[in-house]
Design a protein around this motif. Structure first.
Motif, mmCIF file in Angstrom:
data_model
loop_
_atom_site.group_PDB
_atom_site.id
_atom_site.type_symbol
_atom_site.label_atom_id
_atom_site.label_comp_id
_atom_site.label_asym_id
_atom_site.label_seq_id
_atom_site.Cartn_x
_atom_site.Cartn_y
_atom_site.Cartn_z
ATOM 1 N N ASP A 31 3.180 13.308 -11.721
ATOM 2 C CA ASP A 31 3.611 14.330 -12.189
ATOM 3 C C ASP A 31 5.235 14.652 -11.386
ATOM 4 O OD1 ASP A 31 2.953 14.945 -9.806
ATOM 5 O OD2 ASP A 31 1.545 16.510 -10.208
ATOM 6 N N GLN A 32 6.079 14.287 -11.448
ATOM 7 C CA GLN A 32 7.208 14.979 -10.944
ATOM 8 C C GLN A 32 8.623 13.648 -11.242
ATOM 9 O OE1 GLN A 32 6.326 15.876 -6.719
ATOM 10 N NE2 GLN A 32 7.427 14.273 -6.165
ATOM 11 N N SER A 33 9.784 14.329 -11.089
ATOM 12 C CA SER A 33 10.733 13.855 -10.898
ATOM 13 C C SER A 33 11.418 13.602 -9.511
ATOM 14 C CB SER A 33 11.905 14.323 -11.601
ATOM 15 O OG SER A 33 12.315 15.851 -11.167
ATOM 16 N N TYR A 34 11.352 13.778 -8.493
ATOM 17 C CA TYR A 34 11.637 13.022 -7.755
ATOM 18 C C TYR A 34 10.759 11.903 -7.026
ATOM 19 C CZ TYR A 34 11.553 13.164 -2.332
ATOM 20 O OH TYR A 34 12.350 13.429 -0.992
ATOM 21 N N LYS A 35 11.219 10.873 -6.449
ATOM 22 C CA LYS A 35 10.933 9.486 -5.866
ATOM 23 C C LYS A 35 11.348 10.122 -4.741
ATOM 24 C CE LYS A 35 11.997 4.387 -7.468
ATOM 25 N NZ LYS A 35 10.701 5.045 -6.708
ATOM 26 N N THR A 36 9.573 9.240 -4.389
ATOM 27 C CA THR A 36 9.293 9.085 -2.856
ATOM 28 C C THR A 36 9.982 8.433 -1.834
ATOM 29 O OG1 THR A 36 8.043 11.275 -3.255
ATOM 30 C CG2 THR A 36 7.889 10.123 -1.284
ATOM 31 N N PRO A 37 10.506 7.803 -1.435
ATOM 32 C CA PRO A 37 10.779 6.482 -0.851
ATOM 33 C C PRO A 37 9.430 6.030 -0.184
ATOM 34 C CG PRO A 37 12.383 7.980 -0.033
ATOM 35 C CD PRO A 37 11.515 9.393 -0.567
ATOM 36 N N ASP B 90 9.270 14.868 3.464
ATOM 37 C CA ASP B 90 9.421 15.081 2.619
ATOM 38 C C ASP B 90 9.152 16.670 1.037
ATOM 39 O OD1 ASP B 90 10.527 12.093 1.621
ATOM 40 O OD2 ASP B 90 9.396 12.094 2.968
ATOM 41 N N GLY B 91 8.748 17.690 2.708
ATOM 42 C CA GLY B 91 7.838 19.248 2.075
ATOM 43 C C GLY B 91 7.380 19.060 0.631
ATOM 44 N N LEU B 92 6.605 18.225 0.879
ATOM 45 C CA LEU B 92 5.362 17.815 -0.660
ATOM 46 C C LEU B 92 4.041 18.441 -0.543
ATOM 47 C CD1 LEU B 92 5.507 13.958 -0.971
ATOM 48 C CD2 LEU B 92 6.822 15.873 -1.891
ATOM 49 N N GLN B 93 3.029 18.794 -1.629
ATOM 50 C CA GLN B 93 1.945 19.910 -1.118
ATOM 51 C C GLN B 93 0.892 19.136 -0.238
ATOM 52 O OE1 GLN B 93 1.862 20.672 -5.492
ATOM 53 N NE2 GLN B 93 2.418 22.884 -4.322
ATOM 54 N N VAL C 271 0.111 7.799 -13.679
ATOM 55 C CA VAL C 271 1.115 6.794 -12.779
ATOM 56 C C VAL C 271 1.822 6.408 -14.114
ATOM 57 C CG1 VAL C 271 1.525 4.909 -11.935
ATOM 58 C CG2 VAL C 271 0.072 6.362 -11.162
ATOM 59 N N ARG C 272 3.538 6.446 -14.189
ATOM 60 C CA ARG C 272 4.169 5.789 -15.191
ATOM 61 C C ARG C 272 4.419 3.951 -15.340
ATOM 62 N NH1 ARG C 272 7.327 10.042 -13.643
ATOM 63 N NH2 ARG C 272 7.896 9.644 -11.822
ATOM 64 N N ASN C 273 4.129 3.238 -14.122
ATOM 65 C CA ASN C 273 3.631 2.117 -14.088
ATOM 66 C C ASN C 273 2.753 1.602 -13.393
ATOM 67 O OD1 ASN C 273 4.294 -0.896 -12.856
ATOM 68 N ND2 ASN C 273 5.894 -0.285 -11.365
ATOM 69 N N GLN C 274 1.385 1.247 -14.515
ATOM 70 C CA GLN C 274 0.698 1.252 -14.654
ATOM 71 C C GLN C 274 0.118 -0.458 -13.780
ATOM 72 O OE1 GLN C 274 -3.096 2.903 -14.974
ATOM 73 N NE2 GLN C 274 -1.545 4.412 -15.077
ATOM 74 N N SER C 275 0.878 -0.592 -14.303
ATOM 75 C CA SER C 275 0.586 -2.543 -14.047
ATOM 76 C C SER C 275 0.734 -2.952 -12.736
ATOM 77 C CB SER C 275 1.796 -3.630 -14.604
ATOM 78 O OG SER C 275 2.978 -3.114 -15.380
ATOM 79 N N GLY C 276 1.937 -1.501 -12.313
ATOM 80 C CA GLY C 276 2.629 -2.296 -10.981
ATOM 81 C C GLY C 276 1.590 -1.211 -9.418
ATOM 82 N N PHE C 277 0.826 -0.322 -9.968
ATOM 83 C CA PHE C 277 -0.414 0.219 -9.739
ATOM 84 C C PHE C 277 -1.807 -0.733 -9.442
ATOM 85 C CE2 PHE C 277 -3.743 2.727 -9.156
ATOM 86 C CZ PHE C 277 -4.027 3.522 -7.823
ATOM 87 N N TRP C 278 -1.843 -1.348 -10.392
ATOM 88 C CA TRP C 278 -3.041 -1.932 -10.684
ATOM 89 C C TRP C 278 -3.004 -3.450 -10.121
ATOM 90 C CZ3 TRP C 278 -7.165 0.679 -10.749
ATOM 91 C CH2 TRP C 278 -7.534 1.292 -10.594
ATOM 92 N N ARG D 215 0.772 -1.262 0.282
ATOM 93 C CA ARG D 215 0.016 -0.152 0.271
ATOM 94 C C ARG D 215 0.958 0.990 -0.023
ATOM 95 N NH1 ARG D 215 -5.149 1.188 0.590
ATOM 96 N NH2 ARG D 215 -6.337 -0.596 0.893
ATOM 97 N N SER D 216 1.551 0.885 0.863
ATOM 98 C CA SER D 216 2.814 2.390 0.680
ATOM 99 C C SER D 216 3.498 2.689 -0.516
ATOM 100 C CB SER D 216 3.840 2.137 1.800
ATOM 101 O OG SER D 216 3.424 1.885 3.385
ATOM 102 N N TRP D 217 3.882 1.442 -1.091
ATOM 103 C CA TRP D 217 4.453 1.417 -2.226
ATOM 104 C C TRP D 217 3.387 2.318 -3.769
ATOM 105 C CZ3 TRP D 217 4.647 -1.697 -7.059
ATOM 106 C CH2 TRP D 217 4.847 -1.588 -8.269
ATOM 107 N N ARG D 218 2.111 1.692 -3.671
ATOM 108 C CA ARG D 218 1.638 2.766 -4.463
ATOM 109 C C ARG D 218 1.338 3.087 -3.866
ATOM 110 N NH1 ARG D 218 -5.051 0.506 -3.942
ATOM 111 N NH2 ARG D 218 -4.579 1.350 -2.504
ATOM 112 N N TRP D 219 1.137 3.805 -2.792
ATOM 113 C CA TRP D 219 0.946 4.993 -2.698
ATOM 114 C C TRP D 219 1.892 6.313 -3.117
ATOM 115 C CZ3 TRP D 219 1.328 8.709 2.777
ATOM 116 C CH2 TRP D 219 0.975 9.398 2.767
ATOM 117 N N ALA D 220 2.884 5.794 -3.099
ATOM 118 C CA ALA D 220 4.259 7.075 -3.763
ATOM 119 C C ALA D 220 4.211 6.493 -5.777
ATOM 120 C CB ALA D 220 5.610 5.977 -3.360
ATOM 121 N N LEU D 221 3.363 5.868 -5.901
ATOM 122 C CA LEU D 221 3.975 5.283 -7.195
ATOM 123 C C LEU D 221 2.491 6.851 -7.793
ATOM 124 C CD1 LEU D 221 3.358 2.046 -8.194
ATOM 125 C CD2 LEU D 221 5.452 3.504 -8.503
ATOM 126 N N LEU D 222 1.386 7.168 -6.681
ATOM 127 C CA LEU D 222 0.582 7.999 -7.576
ATOM 128 C C LEU D 222 0.848 9.604 -6.920
ATOM 129 C CD1 LEU D 222 -2.604 6.809 -5.498
ATOM 130 C CD2 LEU D 222 -1.951 7.352 -8.343
#
Length: 333
Positions: free
Chosen positions: A71-77, A111-114, A216-223, A60-67
């Motif tokens: 739309d950004q180049s920064y990768k949330t751990p 992480d200083g995100l909005q 989301v770049r990794n659509q297969s990973g998300f679903w 669930r945490s990994w899926r949230w990070a995908l979302l």
């Protein structure tokens, strides 16, 4: 997160309701019967179920990070979203529905995100989960159709339900139109006020978060992870059922119904589904022929194993987040 007096009253009321439901359910269950059931439980299988649920939390945490990163180049751990998620679950144990705000607030700090965008991704995530819940209910209905219809007819009169909806539908539509007109003119009058500017910015970020699923770049990973999360819920429940002698022989389809009822119970606005989860799980198990005592004891064991996991991980996550934010403060000073 600071709460107003009104919010504290709401929290107190929901807690009182949860405790009352729990007490009403378990007032006739003796401590000896509960301890006997616990002593007969396989703690190996319970331990495996906890490990499987940990995998679900991580997915669930990994899926949230995908979302978040759509739309950004920064990768949330994923570790950061995991700590935030567990703090959110812990918060829900204290204040119903506040966990979604809490986890967004944690990630905004670390992480200083909005905040608006984060909350948008959470709404999207919950919407996807709702779709999977609806699909699971449909699947349970198809597999256990006869029992489902029998229980539904006992609980709800379809004829009365249609009559009530038909009777009050015009009133509901009229009320919604009046509210829409009121808020529209209020917005036109006060849109340049500071609070409305902040609201517009928040709404803009919120919409960004909601539509991020298309980016989301990794659509297969998300679903794929969304499907796996619900499979893990099911596997966790099956393992706990196998661990307890009274439920070890239940069929896989009946345990799917138990998961559906438990999921609905967790949606109720009480702390951690206390009471409502137990009532619905016990209810469906009794329908499958278990004694009232065995149904209620199963519900308390499966719920307690998850609650203890969330409390431990939530407290650990709080410590880690305090350490991260403390380092950021010391660097900036």
């Amino acid at each position: 997160m600071k709460l107003s007096l009104k919010q504290w009253i709401q929290v107190a009321i929901s807690l009182i309701v949860a405790v009352w439901i729990f007490w009403f359910l378990y007032k006739d269950i003796s401590l000896d019967s509960l301890l006997k059931a616990v002593s007969e439980t396989s703690f190996l299988l319970i331990g495996i179920s906890v490990l499987v649920s940990l995998l679900g939390f991580w997915l669930r945490s990994w899926r949230w990070a995908l979302l978040i990163d759509a739309d950004q180049s920064y990768k949330t751990p994923t570790s950061r979203t995991f700590w935030a998620l567990m703090i959110g679950y812990l918060t829900n144990m204290l204040v119903p529905r506040a966990g979604e705000f809490a986890r967004c607030g944690v990630l905004a700090k670390t992480d200083g995100l909005q905040m608006g965008k984060l909350f948008g991704t959470v709404i999207l995530e919950r919407t996807v989960d709702l779709l999977f819940l609806v699909f699971t209910i449909f699947l349970a209905f198809v597999i256990e159709r006869n029992l489902f219809l029998e229980l539904f007819s006992e609980l709800v009169s379809l004829e009365t339900l249609v009559k009530k909806v038909t009777q009050y539908l015009p009133l509901l539509i009229g009320g919604l139109l009046v509210m829409a007109i009121f808020f529209y003119f209020a917005f036109l009058k006060y849109r340049e006020r500071n609070i409305f500017r902040k609201l517009r910015h928040f709404t803009r970020d919120l919409v960004k978060g909601i539509i991020s699923i298309r980016q989301v770049r990794n659509q297969s990973g998300f679903w794929g992870s969304s499907f796996a999360i619900w499979m893990i819920y099911y596997v966790t429940l099956v393992l706990v059922a196998w661990a307890i002698p009274s439920t070890a022989n239940l069929s896989l389809s009946s345990l799917l119904m138990v998961m559906v009822m438990g999921s609905i119970g967790m949606v109720a606005p009480v702390q951690g589904g206390i009471g409502t989860f137990h009532a619905l799980v016990a209810f469906i198990l009794i329908a499958y022929g278990l004694s009232e005592s065995d149904g209620k004891i199963f519900a308390v064991i499966v719920h307690s194993s998850q609650v203890l996991t969330i409390v431990v991980l939530g407290l650990v996550s709080l410590g880690i987040v305090f350490k991260i934010t403390g380092k950021k403060v010391s660097k900036s000073s």
